[in-house]
Write an enzyme that holds these catalytic residues in place. Structure first.
Site, PDB file in Angstrom:
ATOM      1  N   ASP A  94       0.913  -1.313  -0.028  1.00  0.00           N
ATOM      2  CA  ASP A  94       0.255   0.015  -0.099  1.00  0.00           C
ATOM      3  C   ASP A  94       0.802   1.448   0.113  1.00  0.00           C
ATOM      4  O   ASP A  94       1.905   1.217   0.295  1.00  0.00           O
ATOM      5  CB  ASP A  94      -0.925   0.027   1.179  1.00  0.00           C
ATOM      6  CG  ASP A  94      -0.219  -0.265   2.469  1.00  0.00           C
ATOM      7  OD1 ASP A  94       0.894  -0.665   2.717  1.00  0.00           O
ATOM      8  OD2 ASP A  94      -0.810   0.233   3.402  1.00  0.00           O
ATOM      9  N   GLU A 136      -0.680  -2.271   5.209  1.00  0.00           N
ATOM     10  CA  GLU A 136      -0.032  -2.218   6.457  1.00  0.00           C
ATOM     11  C   GLU A 136      -0.045  -0.686   7.163  1.00  0.00           C
ATOM     12  O   GLU A 136      -0.077  -0.641   8.170  1.00  0.00           O
ATOM     13  CB  GLU A 136       1.453  -2.449   6.105  1.00  0.00           C
ATOM     14  CG  GLU A 136       2.594  -2.429   7.309  1.00  0.00           C
ATOM     15  CD  GLU A 136       2.800  -1.140   7.751  1.00  0.00           C
ATOM     16  OE1 GLU A 136       3.109  -1.037   8.919  1.00  0.00           O
ATOM     17  OE2 GLU A 136       3.016  -0.187   6.830  1.00  0.00           O
ATOM     18  N   GLU A 137      -0.485   0.220   6.070  1.00  0.00           N
ATOM     19  CA  GLU A 137      -0.256   1.516   6.794  1.00  0.00           C
ATOM     20  C   GLU A 137      -1.562   1.961   7.621  1.00  0.00           C
ATOM     21  O   GLU A 137      -1.476   3.058   8.430  1.00  0.00           O
ATOM     22  CB  GLU A 137      -0.441   2.547   5.766  1.00  0.00           C
ATOM     23  CG  GLU A 137       0.958   2.634   4.743  1.00  0.00           C
ATOM     24  CD  GLU A 137       2.261   3.288   5.651  1.00  0.00           C
ATOM     25  OE1 GLU A 137       1.814   4.021   6.731  1.00  0.00           O
ATOM     26  OE2 GLU A 137       3.080   3.364   4.963  1.00  0.00           O
TER      27      GLU A 137
END
Length: 386
Positions: free
Chosen positions: A75, A133-134
């Site tokens: 991402d 992940e963010e």
């Protein structure tokens, strides 16, 4: 078929394509499709985890052995890019400003290199390409719960991340506790608003919120054990009043970070207690929500030493930097809390004085770091799988 000598050149091309076409967390359909196509065309086995766009690339050695994993994130961030690069983002307000494009390119390269040498390897290599992940809850936790992950059963995991504070050509390592857990703190203070010239007739949530912010600093300065790194910071205060209007409520948002799970839970209680107590003393009420985020990252000392020793052989001891623990977060922590893991840094330097930290719209990491990370990881994994 891509030749071994061409892999590092191709990694730069892959990185530039991924940088030009970023996608936000849990929306990385085209990103995942691109990487899958590259790997499948080489004959590499690719399997979906069945959670958002996360997938695995799998290289089986010719003999029995352990399974080693490498995580890369798919991402990008919600930023409007102004880097001036020829391959700048074509998607408005979306940018790879955290180096995930670099991480993906490196993981592709490592997978290709190990696939070339699979007949000389024992065990299995798994490149895990992670969606989202963010943003909380991240993608790692969902991956770990899947049937595919449990079938692959990694015995150890590697994670990498670019770091602009380190010069290009360097590697940074830190054994033991390395990165913090991260929780989001939301507080809404409810009072009684009205004319700012008549504060005696009101319950002022602005003053109350200000006192809560200051009072909560004692959670760190007076409640936290002195030997446990702890941060409590507030980055947003929203009152929506005016020069002559006191609003009915004020919202506060911040982050709590530490490196000890027992203290983490205790601190959540103190945040609730202090906030509610201060609000009550003003005759106000407050609602408190703490969204528990990623745990802290623990680097296995033996794996960290292996990275350090191999990097020293590759680039010399002066280019291998001992890092201090840091209070940033990453959901690679879910892997490191489950199996022996190491999360290390790859220096990307600063091409000029204006090149900023991560998560900035003109972030521009040095691409030379791709080749170094690829060489280091490949060398480590060839050693482990010999």
């Amino acid at each position: 078929m891509i030749s071994n000598s061409d892999i590092e050149k191709r990694m730069v091309e892959y990185r530039r394509h991924l940088h030009r076409n970023p996608e936000l967390s849990f929306q990385e359909e085209k990103t995942a499709s691109f990487i899958k196509q590259v790997l499948i065309e080489e004959g590499i086995r690719v399997e979906d985890f069945g959670t958002h766009h996360s997938f695995a690339a799998i290289v089986e050695g010719s003999g029995a052995g352990k399974t080693y994993g490498l995580r890369a994130e798919l991402d990008a961030l919600p930023l409007a890019e102004n880097s001036g690069l020829e391959f700048t983002s074509v998607n408005p307000n979306v940018m790879h400003a955290c180096g995930h494009d670099m991480h993906m390119a490196i993981a592709i390269g490592v997978t290709l290199s190990l696939f070339r040498q699979r007949m000389n390897l024992k065990g299995r290599f798994v490149a895990i390409f992670e969606s989202g992940e963010e943003v909380l809850p991240g993608g790692a936790q969902a991956i770990i719960q899947t049937k595919l992950y449990k079938e692959l059963k990694p015995d150890a995991m590697f994670g990498i991340h670019v770091l602009p504070e380190l010069g290009v050509g360097t590697i940074g390592v830190c054994p033991g506790k390395y990165m913090a857990s991260g929780d989001e703190v939301y507080i809404t203070v409810k009072g009684k608003g009205g004319h700012a010239a008549l504060p005696h007739a009101l319950v002022d949530p602005v003053v109350c919120a200000a006192e809560i912010i200051l009072g909560l600093q004692t959670v760190v300065s007076r409640r936290a054990p002195a030997n446990i790194p702890t941060v409590l910071s507030f980055g947003r205060l929203e009152a929506l009043g005016a020069t002559n209007i006191i609003p009915d409520e004020v919202s506060i948002a911040g982050t709590f970070r530490t490196m000890d799970e027992k203290w983490r839970d205790e601190a959540h209680g103190f945040i609730q207690q202090v906030s509610s107590g201060i609000a009550a003393s003003h005759g106000a009420k407050c609602e408190i929500e703490i969204r528990k985020g990623y745990p802290s990252i623990y680097n296995n000392p033996e794996l960290t030493l292996l990275v350090k020793r191999t990097a020293t052989e590759l680039i010399g001891s002066k280019n291998v930097i001992d890092l201090e623990p840091r209070m940033t977060t990453d959901d690679f922590a879910y892997f490191s809390n489950l199996i022996p893991s190491v999360f290390f840094r790859v220096g990307t330097g600063f091409p000029n004085a204006d090149n900023p930290q991560l998560h900035r719209p003109n972030f521009n990491p040095a691409e030379e770091a791709i080749g170094l990370a690829h060489s280091l990881l490949t060398k480590i994994l060839l050693t482990l799988m010999a």
